[in-house]
Write an enzyme that holds these catalytic residues in place. Sequence first.
Site, mmCIF file in Angstrom:
data_model
loop_
_atom_site.group_PDB
_atom_site.id
_atom_site.type_symbol
_atom_site.label_atom_id
_atom_site.label_comp_id
_atom_site.label_asym_id
_atom_site.label_seq_id
_atom_site.Cartn_x
_atom_site.Cartn_y
_atom_site.Cartn_z
ATOM 1 C CG ASP A 13 -1.769 -1.242 1.346
ATOM 2 O OD1 ASP A 13 -2.364 -1.644 0.336
ATOM 3 O OD2 ASP A 13 -1.785 -1.838 2.438
ATOM 4 C CD GLU A 14 4.799 -0.490 -0.002
ATOM 5 O OE1 GLU A 14 5.385 -1.314 0.717
ATOM 6 O OE2 GLU A 14 4.139 -0.803 -1.020
ATOM 7 N N GLY A 15 1.736 2.992 -2.635
ATOM 8 C CA GLY A 15 1.445 3.864 -3.772
ATOM 9 C C GLY A 15 2.107 3.388 -5.051
ATOM 10 C CE LYS A 16 3.208 -2.668 -4.608
ATOM 11 N NZ LYS A 16 2.896 -2.383 -3.181
ATOM 12 N N GLY A 40 -4.141 -4.504 -4.666
ATOM 13 C CA GLY A 40 -4.620 -3.693 -5.781
ATOM 14 C C GLY A 40 -3.894 -2.379 -5.921
ATOM 15 C CG HIS A 41 -1.310 -1.346 -8.261
ATOM 16 N ND1 HIS A 41 -0.710 -1.439 -7.030
ATOM 17 C CD2 HIS A 41 -0.584 -2.132 -9.091
ATOM 18 C CE1 HIS A 41 0.341 -2.241 -7.113
ATOM 19 N NE2 HIS A 41 0.432 -2.676 -8.357
ATOM 20 C CD GLN A 226 0.519 -9.206 -2.105
ATOM 21 O OE1 GLN A 226 1.385 -9.649 -2.832
ATOM 22 N NE2 GLN A 226 -0.740 -9.468 -2.333
ATOM 23 N NE ARG A 305 -8.106 -6.501 4.929
ATOM 24 C CZ ARG A 305 -7.226 -7.466 5.152
ATOM 25 N NH1 ARG A 305 -7.320 -8.222 6.237
ATOM 26 N NH2 ARG A 305 -6.242 -7.689 4.296
ATOM 27 C CE LYS A 333 -1.399 7.606 0.096
ATOM 28 N NZ LYS A 333 -2.454 6.953 0.887
ATOM 29 C CG ASP A 335 0.478 14.641 -0.348
ATOM 30 O OD1 ASP A 335 1.238 13.747 -0.790
ATOM 31 O OD2 ASP A 335 -0.760 14.519 -0.312
#
Length: 432
Positions: A13-16, A40-41, A226, A305, A333, A335
Amino acid sequence: MANVVVVGSQWGDEGKGKIVDWLSERADIVVRFQGGHNAGHTLVIDGVSYKLSLLPSGVVREGKMGVIGNGVVIDPHALIAEMDRLGEQGVKVGPENLRIADNATLILSLHRELDGIREDAASNSGTKIGTTRRGIGPAYEDKVGRRAIRVMDLANLETLPDKIDRLLTHHNALRRGLDQPEIAFDTIHGELTSIADRILPFRDTIWLMLDKARRSGSRILFEGAQGTLLDIDHGTYPFVTSSNTVAGQAAAGSGLGPGSLDYVLGITKAYTTRVGEGPFPTELNDDIGQFLGERGHEFGTVTGRKRRCGWFDAALVRQAVAVNGISGIALTKLDVLDGLKEIKICVGYELDGERTDHLPASQGAQARCTPVYEAIEGWEGTTVGARSWADLPAQAIKYVRRIEELIGAPVALLSTSPERDDTILVTDPFED
């Protein structure tokens, strides 16, 4: 001209999605090399959001080839639904822009059911892992157990019955032990034959295709799902996913040799989040944690989630840099931290009265680790939409530079909003 591997350097969930989409304009082929539809992206292009879970990010770009490699486990019904959903948004997915490895493993309904049964039992006993109940783990078990149904098997319906029988011999024994009804042969056979015609046009010998592309000078982008701390070997076991998420899997999960992987880009959030169960040394169960979650819209793309939030953990990312051989990071992120008067960075841990600079592999030791923090002054200005270093507040630059020092890797890209163009390019991975 480099081939680039993109991996998550934290718990995912790092923004890939945004970064892969941004890089895909420079690539010819985008390859998904592990995982399934449990991650997901979200891509935001010209104000339109596209949610992908199995499809490589490149498919939303005209003229790009997307590839699902042999390291991925594929739920064919989920894949068909995702293609149809994109079609409704005006994105055509066909054999001309998507190819699937003929030796990739299929996720079936029995895998999803088993995943849910186990997770329910674990919840009752207090040993829940926090899976997405999508059958990922059971499908990988069958792959390693040499009883999986693969994409290529859909092309030979005459040999399919024997393979189904072998699979059901194992699964029905499991289900009897779990007091569950057995699965009939016709259920699985009908499930497979019903989707064969939709999946088979996409199949290909991917290792051969990628080798030819490499030799012709094509730029190849490898897209992981992931994050490193969810790797089955190198993550916070047992609270991990069921595949190898690290950069080395790009070779094994696609069939292209490791010598062809030129640059590893680690996607790194400017703070830390994780979904599900497991250790999280810098987790914040206070107003700041809530602030990060709300400001960062921290909800899972696939499951919805809520993500747990905490300060940036430089010790964990330093481990990820080493394990993946990360060449540079894409810091995302930034910002979200705008307006905080003080920002903390975890530089190591206290474990049983002693200082350690890495998270140990033992589950018990992980639970006993407490973070050692370094405090940095925050900034009052905004970083939202910054596209050059000159647009950033001085303290924000200081924060970025300190992260580089602590993790031992440079920032190659800096993302300042979900919009793909709000990105500061320091080093182009394809030209490095």
